[in-house]
Write a protein that holds these residues in place. Structure first.
Motif, mmCIF file in Angstrom:
data_model
loop_
_atom_site.group_PDB
_atom_site.id
_atom_site.type_symbol
_atom_site.label_atom_id
_atom_site.label_comp_id
_atom_site.label_asym_id
_atom_site.label_seq_id
_atom_site.Cartn_x
_atom_site.Cartn_y
_atom_site.Cartn_z
ATOM 1 N N ARG A 428 -16.465 17.021 -27.671
ATOM 2 C CA ARG A 428 -17.650 17.094 -29.084
ATOM 3 C C ARG A 428 -17.167 16.504 -29.307
ATOM 4 N NH1 ARG A 428 -21.331 22.312 -29.663
ATOM 5 N NH2 ARG A 428 -23.191 21.035 -29.389
ATOM 6 N N ASN A 671 -26.557 17.734 -27.395
ATOM 7 C CA ASN A 671 -25.361 18.211 -27.443
ATOM 8 C C ASN A 671 -23.857 17.218 -27.965
ATOM 9 O OD1 ASN A 671 -26.101 21.020 -27.076
ATOM 10 N ND2 ASN A 671 -26.232 20.087 -24.964
ATOM 11 N N ASP A 672 -23.776 16.080 -28.349
ATOM 12 C CA ASP A 672 -22.774 15.300 -28.514
ATOM 13 C C ASP A 672 -22.161 14.836 -27.734
ATOM 14 O OD1 ASP A 672 -22.501 13.379 -30.077
ATOM 15 O OD2 ASP A 672 -21.025 14.572 -31.505
ATOM 16 N N LEU A 673 -22.059 15.074 -26.507
ATOM 17 C CA LEU A 673 -20.817 16.132 -25.247
ATOM 18 C C LEU A 673 -21.106 14.929 -24.109
ATOM 19 C CD1 LEU A 673 -19.071 18.378 -24.422
ATOM 20 C CD2 LEU A 673 -21.428 18.862 -23.171
ATOM 21 N N LEU A 701 -20.788 26.002 -25.228
ATOM 22 C CA LEU A 701 -20.892 25.192 -26.192
ATOM 23 C C LEU A 701 -22.020 26.415 -27.893
ATOM 24 C CD1 LEU A 701 -23.248 22.407 -24.589
ATOM 25 C CD2 LEU A 701 -21.762 21.748 -25.426
#
Length: 703
Positions: A428, A671-673, A701
């Motif tokens: 992440r 979520n930039d994951l 998260l």
């Protein structure tokens, strides 16, 4: 026991109907079971009314047999996910319709004789089935016992054309059948028809002859035909004799008395001359084999029969060089490397062969001068470098303090309760906070550098490669395929095939085949008039295989080389190999995580720009109205090798691709994951643990 699987694609319907419920009951009978399923109309968001019609299909799947799954489909046919007309239309009425007395299928025998197969209940044994066309009786037969049912095969006269056929049994209307288009049947069969040289691996200057493997079938498909063959040496020069040992390519043309010439491509290997008096059967090949343990043959027993095994291998080699075209590319690849024509001794011989054919096809199709603008990728990024993956803590990655512990606990429990090993990489904000392997594979501990089968995640990788061509204006998503592949030109079709059709599974093709065929574009062009293009979504890999041929012809690089030069090497994905466009990738978690991060960054990685953010957006899944029409009832959303995954607890902008190996690739833009799991198969209890695995990540998260 039963389980509900909800495959609805409509987000509005999913939000509206949150509780799918139905009842199942079964009663055992003398011959099996009677099953009853009661499902509320509210599950379908429908109000029942006279005249309402829905589509229904029933599959009975028996997975108890470890050797082979059994699937029985309620007539008419399977494949409902791709074709709604394969379902039974069920219309609500005040009175039931008459019972169906028989099932009937129509086919062609040797593409000349029309025939019907009729199946009816056992109570109709001894009754007469009658076939009418245009009111005329064209065939009849008495129903006889076959596997406990009444059955008959009826051959129809050859001197007339048939459209709709009406079948009656014991004087009652029983079924209706439609003869398939015989020309379409021929074209479909011709794509698969095998040809051969005798042999593919030869010695001496005289080229072997070519023909269909079964010439009588070739004549049934084409009518009387002539075979013409043109040979090319290693440097692409046309030749009439094989003066030197090594590589030769053959262009075989089957020229019918009437109709389109059929073209096929084949590799031949002329070996060095045999020594005088050499006999393969007197030669000790000293072959070494390791049989799998499950065969139950002890090593000492195997060794005691080494001479018999050697004889068997000699027979296999001799037969293969005569009958199997792969023998030529395999032996030829090793011969060329032995002659110093390739520094990398581990280079895949099929990839080497494919690359050679890309060069010859560019000359045969006269596009070597037309397509001379190179693909320049990646390019230096403008502005701030994009995030690259680095190791770090859960806190740095924006995860809860106990996230690693909870994810690891699920994975450990999963590995202990499964027969499949797997490895995981989760990152992440560019921070890899979880990178671990679990279980054993072939008696050895699984590691994070053990390659696994990525299966159809390969399609996402192919889509990524395609977008590089799109970004540089070398390929247009809505451009016609015949702009790039000359065999498709000059063929009249209702809907021209486009690149977008190939990558969104709306091209009318089927299966996962053809990638390894040097002449795939020739074969598919023969069937082009019959493709149902833009009619429906039908998941397949052959469309992407044809897309790979487009990229090859434009770039002069074979698809495996393209992957290596423009994606894998720049990202330093040294543990990844890709051999085809739709299912042949093998990789490890970190390599796949780098590709995922490239896409999370919208086309960039570090100081490298692979394609623009605008081009990236074109890759994302979208409703297929662009290809199926604005009024399509298909609710599928699909991109250039991408699908949404919105029901696993991550963000609504999570995409990736599924895999037959049960490998996982999720890219969560919200979520930039990124989440990667590599494995070779789902294995035991996959359905239990994968949701828990995804939930553990989502719960970890920090919002």
């Amino acid at each position: 026991r039963y389980h509900v699987y909800d495959h609805r694609h409509s987000k509005e319907l999913v939000e509206k109907i949150t509780n799918i419920t139905f009842q199942c009951a079964r009663t055992r009978t003398d011959h099996g079971y009677t099953m009853e399923i009661r499902m509320p109309w509210t599950d379908l968001d429908l109000t029942p009314a006279i005249g309402l019609t829905i589509g229904v299909q029933i599959y009975v799947n028996d997975a108890d047999n470890a050797e082979k799954d059994l699937s029985v489909k309620w007539f008419p046919r399977g494949g409902t996910h791709a074709d709604s007309t394969a379902e039974y239309p069920v219309r609500l009425a005040e009175q039931p319709s008459p019972p169906a007395l028989a099932a009937c299928s129509a086919s062609w025998h040797q593409f000349r004789k029309a025939q019907l197969s009729i199946t009816a209940p056992a109570r109709l044994l001894g009754e007469t089935a009658e076939v009418r066309s245009g009111g005329d009786v064209v065939g009849q037969a008495v129903l006889k016992d076959k596997d406990g049912r009444a059955s008959a095969q009826i051959a129809l006269p050859e001197d007339r054309a048939y459209a709709d056929l009406d079948i009656s049994v014991a004087g009652q209307a029983a079924a209706r059948a439609t003869m398939p288009d015989v020309n379409q049947e021929r074209a479909r069969a011709l794509m698969d028809e095998e040809f051969r040289f005798d042999p593919f691996v030869f010695s001496g200057p005289t080229f072997p002859p070519a023909d269909f493997t079964e010439p009588f079938r070739g004549e049934a498909l084409l009518g009387p035909y002539e075979v013409r063959t043109t040979f090319y040496d290693r440097d692409y020069n046309p030749v009439t004799t094989a003066d030197q040992p090594g590589r030769y390519g053959a262009l075989i043309e089957f020229v019918p008395a009437d109709g389109r010439t059929v073209r096929r491509f084949c590799t031949l290997f002329r070996t060095p001359d045999r020594p005088a008096g050499f006999d393969l059967w007197d030669y000790d090949m000293q072959a070494t084999l390791r049989l799998p343990d499950w065969m139950g043959i002890r090593p000492d027993v195997f060794q005691a029969h080494a001479q018999e095994v050697s004889t068997y291998i000699k027979w296999t080699v001799d037969y293969s060089t005569r009958r199997n075209p792969l023998s030529a590319s395999l032996l030829l690849g090793m011969y060329e490397q032995s002659q110093g024509l390739g520094a990398d001794l581990s280079e895949n011989t099929e990839t080497r062969d494919r690359q050679w054919w890309v060069g010859l096809k560019r000359k045969l199709y006269r596009v070597d001068e037309l397509y001379n603008r190179p693909l320049v990728c990646p390019r230096p990024i403008e502005g701030t470098p994009a995030p690259i993956l680095r190791s770090g803590s859960a806190k740095e990655a924006g995860m809860n303090p106990d996230a690693v512990k909870k994810i690891d606990a699920v994975c450990r429990e999963w590995a202990a309760d499964s027969d499949q090993a797997f490895a995981v990489c989760i990152a992440r904000h560019g921070v890899v906070f979880f990178h671990r392997a679990y279980g054993q594979r072939e008696g050895k501990p699984m590691t994070v550098t053990t390659p696994s089968w990525m299966a159809s995640i390969t399609k996402l990788m192919s889509g990524t490669l395609l977008m590089m061509f799109v970004d540089q204006g070398l390929v247009g998503l809505d451009a016609r395929v015949d702009e790039y592949l000359p065999p498709f030109r000059g063929i009249d079709v209702p809907t021209p095939l486009t690149i977008r059709h190939l990558y969104t599974h709306t091209c009318g093709l089927w299966g996962h085949w053809g990638d390894e065929m040097h002449d795939l574009e020739e074969r598919l062009a023969e069937y082009y008039p019959y493709l149902e293009i833009g009619k429906r979504y039908a998941y397949n890999g052959t469309g992407l295989a044809l897309g790979g041929k487009v990229m090859e012809l434009i770039s002069a690089d074979s698809l495996p080389v393209l992957f290596r030069k423009y994606l894998l090497d720049p990202l330093e994905c040294g543990n990844t190999t890709v051999t085809d466009a739709s299912g042949g990738a093998r990789s490890v978690p970190m390599d796949m995580a780098k590709i995922a991060q490239l896409l999370l960054n919208k086309g960039a990685y570090g100081e490298m720009r692979f394609f623009s953010e605008e081009t990236f957006r074109k890759m994302l899944p979208d409703r297929l109205t662009k290809v199926l029409g604005a009024d399509t009832t298909e609710a599928v959303e699909y991109g250039m090798g991408t699908s949404w995954f919105r029901d696993e607890g991550l963000g609504q902008m999570t995409f990736g691709h599924g895999a037959a190996s049960a490998a996982t690739l999720r890219i969560d833009l919200d979520n930039d994951l990124i989440v990667v799991m590599t494995r070779d198969a789902g294995g035991e209890n996959y359905g239990t643990y994968h949701p828990r695995f995804m939930s553990a990540i989502a719960e970890g998260l920090v919002k």
